[in-house]
Design a protein around this motif. Structure first.
Motif, PDB file in Angstrom:
ATOM      1  N   ALA A 205      -4.727   8.546  -1.733  1.00  0.00           N
ATOM      2  CA  ALA A 205      -3.512   9.066  -1.121  1.00  0.00           C
ATOM      3  C   ALA A 205      -3.779   9.738   0.216  1.00  0.00           C
ATOM      4  O   ALA A 205      -3.031   9.570   1.165  1.00  0.00           O
ATOM      5  CB  ALA A 205      -2.827  10.037  -2.066  1.00  0.00           C
TER       6      ALA A 205
ATOM      7  N   MET B 140       5.894   7.765  -5.875  1.00  0.00           N
ATOM      8  CA  MET B 140       5.019   6.604  -5.764  1.00  0.00           C
ATOM      9  C   MET B 140       3.609   6.970  -6.203  1.00  0.00           C
ATOM     10  O   MET B 140       2.979   6.283  -6.999  1.00  0.00           O
ATOM     11  CB  MET B 140       5.037   6.105  -4.307  1.00  0.00           C
ATOM     12  N   LEU B 141       3.126   8.109  -5.716  1.00  0.00           N
ATOM     13  CA  LEU B 141       1.754   8.520  -6.043  1.00  0.00           C
ATOM     14  C   LEU B 141       1.620   8.852  -7.527  1.00  0.00           C
ATOM     15  O   LEU B 141       0.562   8.649  -8.119  1.00  0.00           O
ATOM     16  CB  LEU B 141       1.353   9.728  -5.194  1.00  0.00           C
TER      17      LEU B 141
ATOM     18  N   TYR C 212       0.844  -1.202   0.000  1.00  0.00           N
ATOM     19  CA  TYR C 212       0.000   0.000   0.000  1.00  0.00           C
ATOM     20  C   TYR C 212       0.878   1.250   0.000  1.00  0.00           C
ATOM     21  O   TYR C 212       0.658   2.174  -0.782  1.00  0.00           O
ATOM     22  CB  TYR C 212      -0.914  -0.013   1.222  1.00  0.00           C
TER      23      TYR C 212
ATOM     24  N   ARG D 175       7.557   9.635  -1.880  1.00  0.00           N
ATOM     25  CA  ARG D 175       6.117   9.424  -1.796  1.00  0.00           C
ATOM     26  C   ARG D 175       5.434  10.051  -3.010  1.00  0.00           C
ATOM     27  O   ARG D 175       4.530   9.459  -3.602  1.00  0.00           O
ATOM     28  CB  ARG D 175       5.579  10.043  -0.502  1.00  0.00           C
TER      29      ARG D 175
ATOM     30  N   LEU E 286       0.195   6.205  -9.843  1.00  0.00           N
ATOM     31  CA  LEU E 286      -1.226   5.834  -9.790  1.00  0.00           C
ATOM     32  C   LEU E 286      -2.024   6.699 -10.750  1.00  0.00           C
ATOM     33  O   LEU E 286      -1.640   7.818 -11.061  1.00  0.00           O
ATOM     34  CB  LEU E 286      -1.770   6.028  -8.371  1.00  0.00           C
TER      35      LEU E 286
ATOM     36  N   GLY F 150       2.235   2.038  -3.248  1.00  0.00           N
ATOM     37  CA  GLY F 150       1.266   2.270  -4.322  1.00  0.00           C
ATOM     38  C   GLY F 150       1.122   1.063  -5.224  1.00  0.00           C
ATOM     39  O   GLY F 150       0.710   1.174  -6.365  1.00  0.00           O
TER      40      GLY F 150
ATOM     41  N   ARG G 138      -5.520   8.319  -7.297  1.00  0.00           N
ATOM     42  CA  ARG G 138      -4.452   8.911  -6.488  1.00  0.00           C
ATOM     43  C   ARG G 138      -5.015   9.889  -5.459  1.00  0.00           C
ATOM     44  O   ARG G 138      -4.719   9.818  -4.287  1.00  0.00           O
ATOM     45  CB  ARG G 138      -3.475   9.632  -7.422  1.00  0.00           C
TER      46      ARG G 138
ATOM     47  N   ALA H 200      -6.589  -1.680  -2.236  1.00  0.00           N
ATOM     48  CA  ALA H 200      -6.083  -0.427  -1.662  1.00  0.00           C
ATOM     49  C   ALA H 200      -7.216   0.377  -1.024  1.00  0.00           C
ATOM     50  O   ALA H 200      -7.016   1.012   0.017  1.00  0.00           O
ATOM     51  CB  ALA H 200      -5.390   0.401  -2.745  1.00  0.00           C
TER      52      ALA H 200
END
Ligand SMILES: [Zn+2]
Length: 221
Positions: free
Chosen positions: A85, A72-73, A18, A69, A76, A21, A81, A28
């Motif tokens: 998020a 990673m986002l 998770y 981070r 998506l 991502g 996202r 999720a």
């Protein structure tokens, strides 16, 4: 009434996925639902993000975990996202009359306003399709249960109201159950109020009995 602390939590591997991502969308969203109700897993998540950020900084030379981070986002899809998020961070408020925030885009806010579909005596459901998976709200009257079943993919389930029991324990509001494709269970709603759960599935359910299998296409489960 004192707020109940969940006893069944996200597994380490799921939490790390998770944080990276990398969880399928359906899982999720249920993970975010649990996180919105579980301060303990939120602390674990922040730790996982720092570790992930540190690893990424080593690889890329990027100095900040916050940058990792973001990276990673960025992998998506946009609507997902923004929903996921911050969903678990938006909720210090735990209102038992409202659905947890991560579920609002799919089912709305209020338990009272849900449009349930009949599944079997004492059992109702609402289904929402997401990318490569399904979100399923299920309401089961006290004492009723789903037939014993396994899963074609992975399943995460979070209890929103009431409680149920199965081979793995007693699950109340906020509690999370993780089931892989090897595990089968027969959840039965506890006495008192109906049990409402949200399940995220990456595959379909796999019922053992022929009757349940025969009925399956009717409900699209
Ligand atoms: Zn937890």
């Amino acid at each position: 009434m004192q707020a109940m602390t969940p006893r069944h939590h996200l597994g380490e591997a799921t939490l790390l996925s998770y944080a990276a991502g990398a969880l399928p969308v359906a899982l999720a969203i249920v993970a975010a639902t649990h996180l919105s109700l579980c301060a303990s897993c939120r602390r674990q998540l922040r730790l996982a993000e720092r570790i992930g950020g540190g690893l990424m900084a080593l690889q890329t030379g990027a100095p900040s975990p916050a940058g990792a981070r973001e990276a990673m986002l960025a992998r998506l899809d946009e609507p997902f996202r923004t929903r996921v998020a911050d969903a678990h961070e938006a909720l210090p408020i735990d209102d038992p009359h409202a659905l947890p925030v991560p579920l609002h885009p799919y089912f709305g806010r209020a338990f009272d306003a849900l449009h349930w579909r009949w599944m079997a005596p004492g059992m109702y459901y609402i289904r929402a399709r997401v990318d490569r998976g399904t979100l399923l709200l299920i309401r089961i009257a006290p004492g009723k249960g789903l037939p014993r079943h396994g899963h074609h993919g992975d399943e995460l389930t979070c209890v929103l109201q009431g409680a149920y029991d199965d081979e793995f324990g007693h699950f109340r509001r906020g509690d999370l159950a993780e089931l892989g494709s090897e595990e089968r269970h027969k959840p039965v709603s506890a006495a008192g109020v109906p049990c409402i759960c949200v399940g995220g599935l990456t595959g379909g359910l796999r019922y053992e009995s022929r009757l349940a299998r025969a009925a399956q296409p009717l409900f699209g489960l």
